[in-house]
Design a protein around this motif. Structure first.
Motif, short mmCIF file in Angstrom:
data_model
loop_
_atom_site.label_atom_id
_atom_site.label_comp_id
_atom_site.label_asym_id
_atom_site.label_seq_id
_atom_site.Cartn_x
_atom_site.Cartn_y
_atom_site.Cartn_z
N MET A 212 0.83 -1.21 0.00
CA MET A 212 0.00 0.00 0.00
C MET A 212 0.86 1.26 0.00
SD MET A 212 -3.34 -0.29 -0.14
CE MET A 212 -4.13 1.00 0.84
N SER A 213 2.16 1.12 0.21
CA SER A 213 3.06 2.28 0.14
C SER A 213 3.19 2.78 -1.29
CB SER A 213 4.44 1.92 0.67
OG SER A 213 5.06 0.99 -0.20
N GLY A 214 2.75 1.96 -2.26
CA GLY A 214 2.88 2.33 -3.66
C GLY A 214 4.23 2.00 -4.24
N LYS A 215 5.12 1.47 -3.41
CA LYS A 215 6.48 1.15 -3.84
C LYS A 215 6.57 -0.33 -4.19
CE LYS A 215 11.23 1.23 -2.02
NZ LYS A 215 12.05 1.53 -0.82
N ALA A 216 7.24 -0.65 -5.30
CA ALA A 216 7.47 -2.04 -5.68
C ALA A 216 8.56 -2.64 -4.78
CB ALA A 216 7.88 -2.14 -7.14
N LEU A 217 8.32 -3.84 -4.30
CA LEU A 217 9.25 -4.49 -3.38
C LEU A 217 9.62 -5.88 -3.89
CD1 LEU A 217 7.43 -3.58 -0.03
CD2 LEU A 217 9.45 -2.47 -0.98
N THR A 218 10.77 -6.36 -3.45
CA THR A 218 11.22 -7.69 -3.83
C THR A 218 10.55 -8.73 -2.94
OG1 THR A 218 13.10 -7.72 -2.31
CG2 THR A 218 13.45 -6.76 -4.50
N ALA A 219 10.64 -9.99 -3.36
CA ALA A 219 10.08 -11.08 -2.56
C ALA A 219 10.76 -11.15 -1.20
CB ALA A 219 10.23 -12.40 -3.31
N GLY A 220 12.07 -10.90 -1.17
CA GLY A 220 12.79 -10.92 0.10
C GLY A 220 12.31 -9.84 1.06
N GLU A 221 12.10 -8.65 0.54
CA GLU A 221 11.59 -7.56 1.37
C GLU A 221 10.20 -7.87 1.89
OE1 GLU A 221 13.85 -3.71 -0.67
OE2 GLU A 221 12.10 -4.59 -1.66
N LEU A 222 9.38 -8.47 1.04
CA LEU A 222 8.01 -8.80 1.44
C LEU A 222 7.99 -9.98 2.42
CD1 LEU A 222 6.28 -8.26 -1.99
CD2 LEU A 222 5.93 -6.92 0.09
N LYS B 101 4.71 5.39 15.55
CA LYS B 101 4.42 5.34 14.12
C LYS B 101 2.92 5.35 13.86
CE LYS B 101 8.57 3.14 12.26
NZ LYS B 101 9.09 1.98 11.49
N ASP B 102 2.14 4.80 14.78
CA ASP B 102 0.69 4.74 14.57
C ASP B 102 0.11 6.15 14.47
OD1 ASP B 102 -1.82 3.07 14.56
OD2 ASP B 102 -2.24 4.35 16.27
N ALA B 103 0.54 7.05 15.36
CA ALA B 103 0.05 8.43 15.33
C ALA B 103 0.49 9.13 14.05
CB ALA B 103 0.56 9.19 16.56
N GLN B 104 1.71 8.86 13.60
CA GLN B 104 2.21 9.48 12.38
C GLN B 104 1.45 8.98 11.15
OE1 GLN B 104 6.65 9.99 12.12
NE2 GLN B 104 6.60 8.76 13.98
N LEU B 105 1.09 7.70 11.15
CA LEU B 105 0.32 7.14 10.04
C LEU B 105 -1.06 7.77 9.97
CD1 LEU B 105 1.22 3.35 10.24
CD2 LEU B 105 1.65 4.85 8.30
N ARG B 106 -1.64 8.04 11.12
CA ARG B 106 -2.96 8.67 11.15
C ARG B 106 -2.89 10.12 10.69
NH1 ARG B 106 -6.94 5.87 14.06
NH2 ARG B 106 -6.18 3.92 14.95
N ALA B 107 -1.77 10.76 10.92
CA ALA B 107 -1.63 12.17 10.54
C ALA B 107 -1.48 12.32 9.03
CB ALA B 107 -0.44 12.80 11.25
N ALA B 108 -0.58 11.57 8.44
CA ALA B 108 -0.35 11.66 6.99
C ALA B 108 0.39 10.42 6.52
CB ALA B 108 0.47 12.91 6.65
N ARG B 109 -0.15 9.78 5.51
CA ARG B 109 0.47 8.56 4.98
C ARG B 109 0.15 8.41 3.50
NH1 ARG B 109 -4.10 7.10 7.62
NH2 ARG B 109 -5.68 5.99 6.39
N ARG C 206 8.35 11.08 1.99
CA ARG C 206 7.95 9.77 2.51
C ARG C 206 9.07 9.22 3.39
NH1 ARG C 206 4.76 6.88 -2.54
NH2 ARG C 206 4.28 8.81 -3.67
N VAL C 207 8.70 8.73 4.56
CA VAL C 207 9.69 8.14 5.47
C VAL C 207 10.05 6.76 4.95
CG1 VAL C 207 10.15 7.39 7.83
CG2 VAL C 207 8.79 9.44 7.41
N ARG C 208 11.33 6.53 4.80
CA ARG C 208 11.81 5.28 4.19
C ARG C 208 11.28 4.05 4.91
NH1 ARG C 208 18.21 3.83 3.10
NH2 ARG C 208 17.84 1.84 2.02
N ASP C 209 10.88 3.07 4.11
CA ASP C 209 10.40 1.77 4.59
C ASP C 209 9.12 1.86 5.40
OD1 ASP C 209 12.56 0.50 3.38
OD2 ASP C 209 13.82 0.75 5.16
#
Length: 232
Positions: free
Chosen positions: A27-37, A103-111, A203-206
């Motif tokens: 849902m980040s919109g970023k393509a990820l590898t199988a290892g990352e997933l 991180k939960d509060a930051q996700l609710r603010a803007a993601r 965007r905050v990395r990862d």
């Protein structure tokens, strides 16, 4: 024999905890590898590959090769909207993850919601456009007005290029954290891109977190005031 869409098959694909974690990560919109997933899902690489094969076969995820690497991403906006709606339903019925933190509060603010801005800032943007008649609702479908077109051009959005896209210009997406709409569609994507290009936010990395700078938030609040009587 029953006929019609097979929602049970799609539900079973999403319903597995590991696959749900994979889809949420994408849902980040970023393509990820199988290892990352695999790391995101908390499973082995071979198990992640098996899950990804099922998600690709089910039309929820797409894959692409770049050099020696294979990357995975959500199959499109439609999949992201389904996932965001499910998140909203789960949150509204108390089905929340037990481990919460800063991180939960930051996700609710803007993601990032696949490719557009969500959270409190995303809702503010949507409400501000409606309040100033830059956007109106036609049978619950958002439509940009002529004044809205001038406004987004002034923000630096390449509107001429935008309307050439086959994707809908404006769409609503139900925000999981507030269960209120935010703006999706090609305009929602273009606005988030513009905020990043202008240095208002990054965007905050990862993560899916979008972090506004102090000056960027001031500019955002000026451009998208919450008061109906305010003007950008």
């Amino acid at each position: 024999m029953k006929h019609g869409p097979d929602i049970a098959r799609i539900a079973s694909l999403i319903g597995d905890p590991a696959r749900a974690n994979i889809l949420t990560a994408l849902m980040s919109g970023k393509a990820l590898t199988a290892g990352e997933l695999a790391t995101e899902a908390g499973v082995s690489a071979s198990t992640a590959s098996s899950h990804l094969a099922r998600l690709v076969d089910g039309g929820l995820v797409k894959e692409a090769r770049q050099g020696r690497h294979k990357y995975f991403a959500l199959a499109g906006d439609e999949v992201a909207q389904v996932l965001e709606a499910l998140m909203g339903f789960a949150a509204g019925h108390g089905h929340l993850r037990t481990r919460t933190g800063p991180k939960d509060a930051q996700l609710r603010a803007a993601r990032v919601c696949y490719n557009h801005l969500a959270g409190t800032r995303g809702i503010q943007l949507y409400d501000s456009l409606l309040a100033r008649n830059f956007m109106v609702l036609d049978a619950d479908t958002p439509r940009l007005t002529e004044a809205g077109e001038r406004f987004v051009r002034e923000l630096g959005v390449d509107f001429d290029q935008l309307v050439k896209s086959r994707a809908p210009l404006c769409r609503t997406c139900l925000d999981w954290s507030a269960r209120r709409p935010h703006l999706a569609g090609s305009l929602g994507r273009a606005l988030l891109k513009r905020f990043e290009e202008a240095g208002w936010a990054h965007r905050v990395r990862d993560t899916r977190i979008v972090r506004f700078s102090t000056d960027g938030l001031r500019r955002f609040n000026h451009a998208f005031p919450v008061s109906p009587d305010s003007r950008a």
